[in-house]
Design an enzyme around this catalytic site. Structure first.
Site, PDB file in Angstrom:
ATOM      1  N   HIS A  22      41.223 178.548  19.719  1.00  0.00           N
ATOM      2  CA  HIS A  22      42.642 178.473  20.358  1.00  0.00           C
ATOM      3  C   HIS A  22      43.195 179.585  20.901  1.00  0.00           C
ATOM      4  O   HIS A  22      43.589 179.543  21.950  1.00  0.00           O
ATOM      5  CB  HIS A  22      43.599 177.585  19.114  1.00  0.00           C
ATOM      6  CG  HIS A  22      44.772 177.648  19.878  1.00  0.00           C
ATOM      7  ND1 HIS A  22      45.161 176.751  20.970  1.00  0.00           N
ATOM      8  CD2 HIS A  22      46.073 178.313  19.730  1.00  0.00           C
ATOM      9  CE1 HIS A  22      46.389 176.768  21.197  1.00  0.00           C
ATOM     10  NE2 HIS A  22      47.198 177.749  20.395  1.00  0.00           N
ATOM     11  N   ASP A  25      35.982 178.589  23.175  1.00  0.00           N
ATOM     12  CA  ASP A  25      36.648 177.691  24.124  1.00  0.00           C
ATOM     13  C   ASP A  25      36.218 178.190  25.737  1.00  0.00           C
ATOM     14  O   ASP A  25      36.430 179.120  26.218  1.00  0.00           O
ATOM     15  CB  ASP A  25      38.192 178.039  24.154  1.00  0.00           C
ATOM     16  CG  ASP A  25      38.872 177.858  23.042  1.00  0.00           C
ATOM     17  OD1 ASP A  25      38.031 178.404  21.956  1.00  0.00           O
ATOM     18  OD2 ASP A  25      39.938 177.446  22.778  1.00  0.00           O
ATOM     19  N   HIS A  38      44.869 170.548  24.006  1.00  0.00           N
ATOM     20  CA  HIS A  38      44.703 170.277  25.324  1.00  0.00           C
ATOM     21  C   HIS A  38      43.740 168.895  25.380  1.00  0.00           C
ATOM     22  O   HIS A  38      43.440 168.644  26.571  1.00  0.00           O
ATOM     23  CB  HIS A  38      44.283 171.149  26.139  1.00  0.00           C
ATOM     24  CG  HIS A  38      45.477 172.175  26.452  1.00  0.00           C
ATOM     25  ND1 HIS A  38      46.586 171.864  27.007  1.00  0.00           N
ATOM     26  CD2 HIS A  38      45.444 173.727  26.288  1.00  0.00           C
ATOM     27  CE1 HIS A  38      47.538 173.225  26.991  1.00  0.00           C
ATOM     28  NE2 HIS A  38      46.463 174.386  26.649  1.00  0.00           N
ATOM     29  N   HIS A  72      41.587 174.895  15.030  1.00  0.00           N
ATOM     30  CA  HIS A  72      42.466 174.903  16.233  1.00  0.00           C
ATOM     31  C   HIS A  72      43.710 175.454  16.007  1.00  0.00           C
ATOM     32  O   HIS A  72      44.352 174.445  15.396  1.00  0.00           O
ATOM     33  CB  HIS A  72      42.207 174.053  17.200  1.00  0.00           C
ATOM     34  CG  HIS A  72      42.209 174.168  18.604  1.00  0.00           C
ATOM     35  ND1 HIS A  72      41.255 174.851  19.351  1.00  0.00           N
ATOM     36  CD2 HIS A  72      43.220 174.286  19.459  1.00  0.00           C
ATOM     37  CE1 HIS A  72      41.729 175.132  20.458  1.00  0.00           C
ATOM     38  NE2 HIS A  72      42.878 174.569  20.562  1.00  0.00           N
ATOM     39  N   HIS A 120      41.789 182.233  21.982  1.00  0.00           N
ATOM     40  CA  HIS A 120      41.069 182.945  23.278  1.00  0.00           C
ATOM     41  C   HIS A 120      40.702 184.439  22.997  1.00  0.00           C
ATOM     42  O   HIS A 120      39.972 184.998  24.000  1.00  0.00           O
ATOM     43  CB  HIS A 120      41.889 182.582  24.526  1.00  0.00           C
ATOM     44  CG  HIS A 120      41.643 181.139  24.994  1.00  0.00           C
ATOM     45  ND1 HIS A 120      42.030 180.852  26.331  1.00  0.00           N
ATOM     46  CD2 HIS A 120      41.863 179.983  24.263  1.00  0.00           C
ATOM     47  CE1 HIS A 120      41.715 179.547  26.274  1.00  0.00           C
ATOM     48  NE2 HIS A 120      41.942 178.977  25.141  1.00  0.00           N
ATOM     49  N   GLU A 131      37.917 172.193  25.293  1.00  0.00           N
ATOM     50  CA  GLU A 131      39.106 171.570  25.513  1.00  0.00           C
ATOM     51  C   GLU A 131      39.927 172.316  26.784  1.00  0.00           C
ATOM     52  O   GLU A 131      40.805 171.557  27.236  1.00  0.00           O
ATOM     53  CB  GLU A 131      40.024 171.780  24.340  1.00  0.00           C
ATOM     54  CG  GLU A 131      40.596 173.131  24.052  1.00  0.00           C
ATOM     55  CD  GLU A 131      42.329 173.216  23.646  1.00  0.00           C
ATOM     56  OE1 GLU A 131      42.724 172.088  23.713  1.00  0.00           O
ATOM     57  OE2 GLU A 131      42.526 174.288  23.443  1.00  0.00           O
ATOM     58  N   ASN A 132      39.469 173.343  27.227  1.00  0.00           N
ATOM     59  CA  ASN A 132      39.938 174.017  28.479  1.00  0.00           C
ATOM     60  C   ASN A 132      39.081 174.138  29.707  1.00  0.00           C
ATOM     61  O   ASN A 132      39.321 174.697  30.331  1.00  0.00           O
ATOM     62  CB  ASN A 132      40.363 175.433  27.976  1.00  0.00           C
ATOM     63  CG  ASN A 132      41.269 175.490  26.993  1.00  0.00           C
ATOM     64  OD1 ASN A 132      42.713 175.043  27.064  1.00  0.00           O
ATOM     65  ND2 ASN A 132      41.111 175.863  25.867  1.00  0.00           N
TER      66      ASN A 132
END
Length: 259
Positions: free
Chosen positions: A170, A8, A66, A145, A172, A37-38
């Site tokens: 997801h 991520d 997200h 995820h 992190h 996604e982030n």
């Protein structure tokens, strides 16, 4: 064949370290897959962050819970090599799988979202079954995820021997479990975050602490600070992975950022 899956990419530190390091190693890999996604301010993907990820060397960008936080993603997801979770209901924009092809070899990449402590989407297990049946491929990587490591491993064992790798995203935080299931599928519960670990999963410490100390919502603010490039390397032999290795690179930190 070698594939690099980058965990991520989170906010400006993640963008910065990706842009600094991925071009230097890009030539070592046949394909690079990046969870983005982030990437835009810690939540969502916009045109600017997507362009940076692609220019750094990504062949495919994956999303997550997200996925829809930035409106620009609705246009990007229909025209660019981006996938969101395949177990969203029918009619959701975009697609949940992509086939990367080189020299006649077809690598299917599928993303599904877990349901434990997450949005109640369609069944990820049967979703992958359907895609594996319907989409021609020579090997497959499945990204899950999800919050729960139990759900990630459940999917891994369910797919063991049928896909080359199951990689989690997801949470992190990279997990130390990279290895193989009994029938040969490579697995890692979470690849981790490409971003600053001088944070709480990429968020500013003070704003996140407020949530824990008061029990009340606090505005999310992404953190700044020294970043790590965090990924997992897969080495293939035919349609199977013969080696799975976590990969990290720490950036020299001089206090600068991407504007």
């Amino acid at each position: 064949m070698k594939v690099l899956f980058v965990g991520d990419v989170t906010a400006r530190p993640g963008q910065r370290v990706l842009a600094r390091h991925l071009p230097d190693i890009r030539g070592e890999y046949d394909w690079v897959i990046v969870n983005g996604e982030n990437a835009a301010a810690g939540k969502g993907l916009d045109r600017k962050s997507y362009r940076l990820i692609r220019e750094a060397g990504a062949d495919l960008v994956t999303l997550g819970n997200h996925a829809w936080d930035k409106k620009q993603v609705y246009e990007l997801i229909e025209t660019e090599p981006i996938i969101r979770a395949a177990n969203y209901p029918p009619g959701t924009p975009g697609r949940g799988w992509w086939v990367l092809e080189r020299g006649g070899f077809r690598l299917l990449v599928v993303q599904v979202m877990g349901r434990v402590y997450m949005e109640p989407l369609d069944d990820p297990f049967r979703t992958v079954d359907r895609i594996l049946e319907e989409v021609p491929h020579d090997a497959a990587i499945v990204e899950i995820h999800a919050e729960a490591t139990s759900e990630k491993y459940a999917l891994g064992f369910y797919l063991d021997g049928r896909v080359a790798a199951v990689l989690g995203t997801h949470t992190h935080i990279p997990t130390l479990d990279a290895g193989f299931l009994p029938k040969g599928t490579a697995i890692q519960a979470d690849v981790g975050m490409t971003g600053t670990y001088r944070s709480i999963i990429g968020g500013e410490v003070e704003s996140f602490l407020g949530r824990f100390l008061t029990g009340r919502p606090h505005p999310f603010r992404s953190a700044e600070g020294p970043a790590r490039f965090v990924a997992t390397e897969l080495v293939f032999e035919g349609a199977r992975v013969r080696a799975i290795s976590p990969y990290q690179w720490e950036e020299p930190w001089r206090g600068e950022g991407i504007e």
